[in-house]
Design a protein around this motif. Sequence first.
Motif, PDB file in Angstrom:
ATOM      1  N   THR A   9      73.386  36.953  91.433  1.00  0.00           N
ATOM      2  CA  THR A   9      73.182  37.702  92.664  1.00  0.00           C
ATOM      3  C   THR A   9      73.109  39.190  92.348  1.00  0.00           C
ATOM      4  OG1 THR A   9      73.840  37.946  94.960  1.00  0.00           O
ATOM      5  CG2 THR A   9      75.618  37.969  93.348  1.00  0.00           C
ATOM      6  N   SER A  11      73.966  43.018  94.434  1.00  0.00           N
ATOM      7  CA  SER A  11      74.430  43.635  95.686  1.00  0.00           C
ATOM      8  C   SER A  11      73.284  44.304  96.425  1.00  0.00           C
ATOM      9  CB  SER A  11      75.466  44.719  95.388  1.00  0.00           C
ATOM     10  OG  SER A  11      76.541  44.179  94.673  1.00  0.00           O
ATOM     11  N   ASN A  60      90.256  43.494 100.365  1.00  0.00           N
ATOM     12  CA  ASN A  60      89.419  42.440  99.761  1.00  0.00           C
ATOM     13  C   ASN A  60      89.742  41.099 100.426  1.00  0.00           C
ATOM     14  OD1 ASN A  60      91.599  41.077  98.232  1.00  0.00           O
ATOM     15  ND2 ASN A  60      91.584  42.931  96.978  1.00  0.00           N
ATOM     16  N   PHE A  85      86.383  28.915  94.813  1.00  0.00           N
ATOM     17  CA  PHE A  85      86.767  30.002  93.909  1.00  0.00           C
ATOM     18  C   PHE A  85      88.293  29.983  93.828  1.00  0.00           C
ATOM     19  CE2 PHE A  85      87.060  34.764  93.119  1.00  0.00           C
ATOM     20  CZ  PHE A  85      86.450  34.717  91.871  1.00  0.00           C
ATOM     21  N   VAL A 130      87.538  25.084 103.107  1.00  0.00           N
ATOM     22  CA  VAL A 130      86.616  26.128 102.641  1.00  0.00           C
ATOM     23  C   VAL A 130      85.198  25.819 103.141  1.00  0.00           C
ATOM     24  CG1 VAL A 130      85.730  27.322 100.588  1.00  0.00           C
ATOM     25  CG2 VAL A 130      88.009  26.273 100.534  1.00  0.00           C
ATOM     26  N   ALA A 158      84.969  32.788 103.195  1.00  0.00           N
ATOM     27  CA  ALA A 158      84.462  33.853 102.307  1.00  0.00           C
ATOM     28  C   ALA A 158      82.940  33.858 102.233  1.00  0.00           C
ATOM     29  CB  ALA A 158      85.053  33.690 100.905  1.00  0.00           C
ATOM     30  N   PHE A 181      84.048  40.348 101.898  1.00  0.00           N
ATOM     31  CA  PHE A 181      82.979  41.350 101.889  1.00  0.00           C
ATOM     32  C   PHE A 181      82.831  41.937 100.487  1.00  0.00           C
ATOM     33  CE2 PHE A 181      84.517  42.338 106.500  1.00  0.00           C
ATOM     34  CZ  PHE A 181      83.920  41.168 106.961  1.00  0.00           C
ATOM     35  N   HIS A 182      83.020  41.093  99.472  1.00  0.00           N
ATOM     36  CA  HIS A 182      82.852  41.525  98.084  1.00  0.00           C
ATOM     37  C   HIS A 182      81.384  41.875  97.816  1.00  0.00           C
ATOM     38  CE1 HIS A 182      82.409  40.945  93.662  1.00  0.00           C
ATOM     39  NE2 HIS A 182      83.564  41.597  93.682  1.00  0.00           N
ATOM     40  N   ALA A 183      81.174  42.715  96.814  1.00  0.00           N
ATOM     41  CA  ALA A 183      79.822  43.172  96.440  1.00  0.00           C
ATOM     42  C   ALA A 183      78.824  42.029  96.270  1.00  0.00           C
ATOM     43  CB  ALA A 183      79.914  43.973  95.150  1.00  0.00           C
TER      44      ALA A 183
HETATM   45  N1  T4K Z   1      87.349  32.414  98.549  1.00  0.00           N
HETATM   46  C1  T4K Z   1      86.146  32.080  98.074  1.00  0.00           C
HETATM   47  C2  T4K Z   1      85.590  30.731  98.399  1.00  0.00           C
HETATM   48  C3  T4K Z   1      85.403  32.990  97.299  1.00  0.00           C
HETATM   49  O1  T4K Z   1      84.203  32.639  96.808  1.00  0.00           O
HETATM   50  C4  T4K Z   1      85.952  34.264  97.031  1.00  0.00           C
HETATM   51  C5  T4K Z   1      85.225  35.205  96.203  1.00  0.00           C
HETATM   52  C6  T4K Z   1      87.220  34.575  97.581  1.00  0.00           C
HETATM   53  C7  T4K Z   1      87.898  33.611  98.318  1.00  0.00           C
HETATM   54  C8  T4K Z   1      87.891  35.912  97.347  1.00  0.00           C
HETATM   55  O2  T4K Z   1      87.223  36.972  97.981  1.00  0.00           O
HETATM   56  P1  T4K Z   1      87.260  38.465  97.332  1.00  0.00           P
HETATM   57  O3  T4K Z   1      88.712  38.807  97.071  1.00  0.00           O
HETATM   58  O4  T4K Z   1      86.436  38.461  96.084  1.00  0.00           O
HETATM   59  O5  T4K Z   1      86.675  39.324  98.423  1.00  0.00           O
HETATM   60  C9  T4K Z   1      82.405  36.522  92.163  1.00  0.00           C
HETATM   61  C10 T4K Z   1      83.077  37.484  93.121  1.00  0.00           C
HETATM   62  O6  T4K Z   1      83.809  38.482  92.436  1.00  0.00           O
HETATM   63  C11 T4K Z   1      83.972  36.819  94.112  1.00  0.00           C
HETATM   64  O7  T4K Z   1      84.116  37.718  95.183  1.00  0.00           O
HETATM   65  C12 T4K Z   1      83.344  35.541  94.652  1.00  0.00           C
HETATM   66  N2  T4K Z   1      84.243  34.810  95.515  1.00  0.00           N
HETATM   67  C13 T4K Z   1      82.946  34.638  93.517  1.00  0.00           C
HETATM   68  C14 T4K Z   1      82.285  33.368  94.004  1.00  0.00           C
HETATM   69  O8  T4K Z   1      81.993  35.331  92.724  1.00  0.00           O
HETATM   70  P2  T4K Z   1      82.543  36.332  89.565  1.00  0.00           P
HETATM   71  O9  T4K Z   1      83.670  36.290  88.624  1.00  0.00           O
HETATM   72  O10 T4K Z   1      81.501  35.308  89.458  1.00  0.00           O
HETATM   73  O11 T4K Z   1      81.872  37.791  89.598  1.00  0.00           O
HETATM   74  P3  T4K Z   1      80.962  38.528  88.531  1.00  0.00           P
HETATM   75  O12 T4K Z   1      81.557  39.844  88.252  1.00  0.00           O
HETATM   76  O13 T4K Z   1      80.656  37.640  87.406  1.00  0.00           O
HETATM   77  O14 T4K Z   1      79.612  38.798  89.377  1.00  0.00           O
HETATM   78  C15 T4K Z   1      78.630  37.814  89.586  1.00  0.00           C
HETATM   79  C16 T4K Z   1      77.269  38.509  89.645  1.00  0.00           C
HETATM   80  O15 T4K Z   1      77.171  39.325  90.789  1.00  0.00           O
HETATM   81  C17 T4K Z   1      76.996  39.463  88.491  1.00  0.00           C
HETATM   82  O16 T4K Z   1      76.479  38.762  87.428  1.00  0.00           O
HETATM   83  C18 T4K Z   1      76.025  40.446  89.086  1.00  0.00           C
HETATM   84  C19 T4K Z   1      76.380  40.477  90.536  1.00  0.00           C
HETATM   85  N3  T4K Z   1      77.169  41.681  90.897  1.00  0.00           N
HETATM   86  C20 T4K Z   1      78.494  41.733  90.585  1.00  0.00           C
HETATM   87  C21 T4K Z   1      79.247  42.837  90.911  1.00  0.00           C
HETATM   88  C22 T4K Z   1      80.705  42.891  90.581  1.00  0.00           C
HETATM   89  C23 T4K Z   1      76.556  42.739  91.557  1.00  0.00           C
HETATM   90  O17 T4K Z   1      75.341  42.684  91.838  1.00  0.00           O
HETATM   91  N4  T4K Z   1      77.295  43.819  91.886  1.00  0.00           N
HETATM   92  C24 T4K Z   1      78.626  43.931  91.608  1.00  0.00           C
HETATM   93  O18 T4K Z   1      79.253  44.940  91.949  1.00  0.00           O
HETATM   94  O19 T4K Z   1      83.208  36.298  91.037  1.00  0.00           O
END
Ligand code: T4K
Length: 365
Positions: A9, A11, A60, A85, A130, A158, A181-183
């Motif tokens: 994905t 942002s 968050n 997650f 979920v 989420a 509302f994560h990125a």
């Molecule tokens: N419950 C569920 C069912 C969820 O899926 C989540 C979050 C939560 C609770 C908790 O909510 P938050 O506390 O996060 O608000 C990502 C996200 O960090 C996470 O928010 C999300 N679920 C989960 C499904 O995915 P990762 O470890 O896969 O993230 P990461 O850093 O590998 O990023 C994935 C891709 O997104 C990157 O390859 C590129 C893109 N990206 C990433 C970031 C950080 C962007 O385009 N911009 C960015 O700033 O967890």
Amino acid sequence: MFSDKIQVTRSSMPPIEEYIEEIKSLWDSHWLTNMGEKHNQLEERLIKCLDVPNLSLFTNGHLALECVVQAFNLTGEVITTPFTFVSTTHAIVRNGLKPIFCDINPDDYTIDTEKLERLITEKTSAILPVHVYGNICDVYEIHRIAQKYNLKVIYDAAHAFGVTVNDTGIGNFGDASMFSFHATKVFHTIEGGAITFKEESFKNKLNSIKNFGITGQESIEDIGTNAKMNEFQAAMGLCNLRNIDKDINSRKRVVERYIENLENINGIKLLKEQKNVKSNYAYFPVVFDGYKNSRDGIYELLKQNNIMARKYFYPLTNRIECYKDYFSSQGTPVAEYIADRVLCLPLYADLALEDIDRICKIIKG
Ligand code: T4K
């Protein structure tokens, strides 16, 4: 080979001038956090946008979930699913509660309500299902079961920003719902989250817990934490909210293009549209079941071509390292089956349609 990496994905960003305009007033006010003007404006706008009676913002989604679980004073056991997650399970465990894992149904990967009731014991205090990938759970059946056994229902929504069922905002079901509302989400505030909830009086409790338990300058009533959304996050939210309909429409076009490319192929299972549900096109999960190449094979093949698909959600949370001595994955065979075969393909608003065609060409070999 793609020259630039295509991530799962990307942002959405508002025009930079729009964000600068939005944050300018902070240089006048010097008020940067602790339920400021932008925070309060965003709460009001989200209440309208999500069509919910009450909403509280958080820094968050995860802390929002931890706080709402705390706010309901739950005890003993909470029934949930491991196909999520890790945040969902951590929020239960970090509140000193025991997650009881219910299996998912094989059609939309949400909690299997036919297997749910038999997991209820005298220790159960809540259900935490979920809306995975934005697919909504059987909210009506969950309501019936919760009423029968007097259980609280907290949805992990989420992934479900803007989703409606029978024209009702998804945040209206259960006692409360958590939106992230994560990125990486359909709507984002850089980091951020919200709780929507039924009872107006509950807002004081949530506001107290997210602000150290402070209820007045000289009174601290809860063992709270710091989970407040700051003004820069809220400003990003205000900008992104103006573009949300356009963004969701663009996502829809991406999803439709994937479907055109991948439907009716033996061994490739796509999600079916849910009846009477307006989707937000949050994720595009594909299940490879009896396909000429395995999920892991496709994952590697895409990676060699600079396409970073992701195995959301593998491994199951009842299988991850930190819980390996605590929980068994025996009782969730469908979740295990899907987790071993699912792959989320890249999906974001400005993903080019030609890129989707090329991704699908690689998958089809
Ligand atoms: N419950 C569920 C069912 C969820 O899926 C989540 C979050 C939560 C609770 C908790 O909510 P938050 O506390 O996060 O608000 C990502 C996200 O960090 C996470 O928010 C999300 N679920 C989960 C499904 O995915 P990762 O470890 O896969 O993230 P990461 O850093 O590998 O990023 C994935 C891709 O997104 C990157 O390859 C590129 C893109 N990206 C990433 C970031 C950080 C962007 O385009 N911009 C960015 O700033 O967890």
